[in-house]
Motif scaffolding. Structure first.
Motif, PDB file in Angstrom:
ATOM      1  N   GLY A 167       0.787  -1.229   0.000  1.00 33.06           N
ATOM      2  CA  GLY A 167       0.000   0.000   0.000  1.00 33.06           C
ATOM      3  C   GLY A 167       0.815   1.274   0.000  1.00 33.06           C
ATOM      4  O   GLY A 167       0.535   2.187   0.788  1.00 33.06           O
ATOM      5  N   PRO A 168       1.822   1.398  -0.873  1.00 31.30           N
ATOM      6  CA  PRO A 168       2.639   2.614  -0.896  1.00 31.30           C
ATOM      7  C   PRO A 168       1.854   3.810  -1.424  1.00 31.30           C
ATOM      8  O   PRO A 168       0.798   3.665  -2.029  1.00 31.30           O
ATOM      9  N   LYS A 169       2.399   4.991  -1.199  1.00 29.74           N
ATOM     10  CA  LYS A 169       1.809   6.221  -1.727  1.00 29.74           C
ATOM     11  C   LYS A 169       2.481   6.641  -3.027  1.00 29.74           C
ATOM     12  O   LYS A 169       1.929   7.421  -3.795  1.00 29.74           O
ATOM     13  N   ILE A 170       3.689   6.103  -3.247  1.00 30.17           N
ATOM     14  CA  ILE A 170       4.503   6.507  -4.392  1.00 30.17           C
ATOM     15  C   ILE A 170       4.946   5.258  -5.162  1.00 30.17           C
ATOM     16  O   ILE A 170       5.343   4.267  -4.550  1.00 30.17           O
ATOM     17  N   LEU A 171       4.863   5.329  -6.490  1.00 29.86           N
ATOM     18  CA  LEU A 171       5.346   4.239  -7.337  1.00 29.86           C
ATOM     19  C   LEU A 171       6.409   4.794  -8.269  1.00 29.86           C
ATOM     20  O   LEU A 171       6.172   5.753  -9.005  1.00 29.86           O
ATOM     21  N   LEU A 172       7.588   4.178  -8.232  1.00 31.05           N
ATOM     22  CA  LEU A 172       8.687   4.559  -9.103  1.00 31.05           C
ATOM     23  C   LEU A 172       8.976   3.401 -10.044  1.00 31.05           C
ATOM     24  O   LEU A 172       9.172   2.271  -9.594  1.00 31.05           O
ATOM     25  N   ALA A 173       8.983   3.684 -11.331  1.00 32.62           N
ATOM     26  CA  ALA A 173       9.175   2.620 -12.320  1.00 32.62           C
ATOM     27  C   ALA A 173      10.269   3.027 -13.303  1.00 32.62           C
ATOM     28  O   ALA A 173      10.263   4.142 -13.824  1.00 32.62           O
ATOM     29  N   ASP A 174      11.217   2.118 -13.529  1.00 32.28           N
ATOM     30  CA  ASP A 174      12.339   2.378 -14.427  1.00 32.28           C
ATOM     31  C   ASP A 174      12.208   1.498 -15.667  1.00 32.28           C
ATOM     32  O   ASP A 174      12.487   0.304 -15.629  1.00 32.28           O
ATOM     33  N   GLU A 175      11.747   2.080 -16.750  1.00 34.66           N
ATOM     34  CA  GLU A 175      11.536   1.372 -18.017  1.00 34.66           C
ATOM     35  C   GLU A 175      10.728   0.078 -17.808  1.00 34.66           C
ATOM     36  O   GLU A 175      11.161  -1.006 -18.224  1.00 34.66           O
ATOM     37  N   PRO A 176       9.553   0.156 -17.181  1.00 33.76           N
ATOM     38  CA  PRO A 176       8.816  -1.068 -16.851  1.00 33.76           C
ATOM     39  C   PRO A 176       8.317  -1.847 -18.064  1.00 33.76           C
ATOM     40  O   PRO A 176       7.985  -3.031 -17.937  1.00 33.76           O
ATOM     41  N   THR A 177       8.264  -1.211 -19.242  1.00 30.51           N
ATOM     42  CA  THR A 177       7.818  -1.913 -20.450  1.00 30.51           C
ATOM     43  C   THR A 177       8.944  -2.068 -21.464  1.00 30.51           C
ATOM     44  O   THR A 177       8.721  -2.511 -22.584  1.00 30.51           O
ATOM     45  N   GLY A 178      10.168  -1.716 -21.067  1.00 32.86           N
ATOM     46  CA  GLY A 178      11.282  -1.696 -22.011  1.00 32.86           C
ATOM     47  C   GLY A 178      11.686  -3.053 -22.540  1.00 32.86           C
ATOM     48  O   GLY A 178      12.322  -3.137 -23.589  1.00 32.86           O
ATOM     49  N   ASN A 179      11.308  -4.116 -21.849  1.00 29.02           N
ATOM     50  CA  ASN A 179      11.705  -5.463 -22.262  1.00 29.02           C
ATOM     51  C   ASN A 179      10.549  -6.227 -22.900  1.00 29.02           C
ATOM     52  O   ASN A 179      10.614  -7.451 -23.060  1.00 29.02           O
ATOM     53  N   LEU A 180       9.475  -5.499 -23.268  1.00 25.63           N
ATOM     54  CA  LEU A 180       8.262  -6.149 -23.772  1.00 25.63           C
ATOM     55  C   LEU A 180       7.957  -5.701 -25.199  1.00 25.63           C
ATOM     56  O   LEU A 180       8.324  -4.599 -25.605  1.00 25.63           O
ATOM     57  N   ASP A 181       7.247  -6.543 -25.923  1.00 32.09           N
ATOM     58  CA  ASP A 181       6.801  -6.160 -27.260  1.00 32.09           C
ATOM     59  C   ASP A 181       5.731  -5.072 -27.133  1.00 32.09           C
ATOM     60  O   ASP A 181       5.127  -4.910 -26.071  1.00 32.09           O
ATOM     61  N   PRO A 182       5.472  -4.305 -28.209  1.00 32.94           N
ATOM     62  CA  PRO A 182       4.564  -3.159 -28.113  1.00 32.94           C
ATOM     63  C   PRO A 182       3.163  -3.500 -27.577  1.00 32.94           C
ATOM     64  O   PRO A 182       2.615  -2.760 -26.748  1.00 32.94           O
TER      65      PRO A 182
END
Length: 231
Positions: A167-182
């Motif tokens: 249940g965090p208040k903040i979400l940090l994502a680093d290239e979360p879709t960079g390894n996936l097809d479009p």
């Protein structure tokens, strides 16, 4: 509090980050300021070497700034001890990376249960919360599968569920879709956007995918060590 009358979940106030000393000093950030509001998704788009990872590390309290202040829920963190910062990070900040980093020997359900138990939740309550999240993300029938038995998109959705399990208040994502097809990247992004809206998360998402960035509430970049809005 900003002009809209909402407290920022995360604030970077004139943050500086330098590495090295003397003539070997490298200045990555120089007066970077940014405020993330609850329920807001912000795309961080900048070329490699501009300081995206450094900014995310500082925002996630994984590093301390050389100068400036980072506030979480309006609370300054510069004078906090390492243990206090760890506790704040564990309870208030969720992380999603390009590679899911799930524990390979555990099932999808167990990957969500473990961080909750580490945070002090009883196993039964943690399992109930994990099942609720997996069902919300369309993974109810995959809860007993280990990461190797899941598709790339499924693995990343489990990683997102794990990031918000406490249940965090903040979400940090680093290239979360960079390894996936479009197509899969689009599904994963929809998952992130849905969670941000449903839970009121403040999300900062580093991405090179301009199509996905255009679908977020705001877009920022790093220029000369400072955060700038992209219009």
């Amino acid at each position: 509090m900003n002009e809209a009358g909402r407290f920022a979940a995360l604030t970077l106030d004139a943050v500086e980050r330098r590495y090295g000393r003397g003539e070997t000093t490298v200045e990555v950030l120089n007066g970077a300021s940014l405020a993330l509001l609850p329920g807001q998704s912000v795309a961080l788009i900048a070329p490699s070497g501009a300081g995206k990872s450094t900014l995310l590390h500082l925002a996630g309290l994984l590093e301390r700034p050389s100068a400036g202040e980072i506030l979480v829920g309006g609370k300054p963190t510069s004078t906090m001890s390492d243990d206090e910062r760890t506790g704040l990070r564990r309870g208030q900040i969720g992380f999603v990376y390009q590679f899911h980093q799930l524990l390979p020997e555990f099932s999808a359900l167990e990957n969500l249960v473990l961080p909750q138990m580490i945070a002090g939740l009883a196993r039964a309550e943690a399992a109930a919360r994990a099942r609720e999240l997996l069902a919300y993300l369309g993974l109810a029938k995959r809860e007993r599968h280990r990461p190797a038995e899941l598709s790339g998109g499924e693995q990343q959705r489990v990683a997102i569920a794990r990031a918000v399990a406490n249940g965090p208040k903040i979400l940090l994502a680093d290239e979360p879709t960079g390894n996936l097809d479009p197509k899969t990247a689009g599904h994963v992004f929809d998952t992130l956007a849905s969670l941000v809206q449903a839970t009121g998360l403040a999300a900062l998402i580093a991405t090179h995918n301009m199509e996905l960035a255009a679908r977020m509430d705001r877009r920022v970049t790093i220029r000369d060590g400072r955060v700038a809005e992209v219009t």
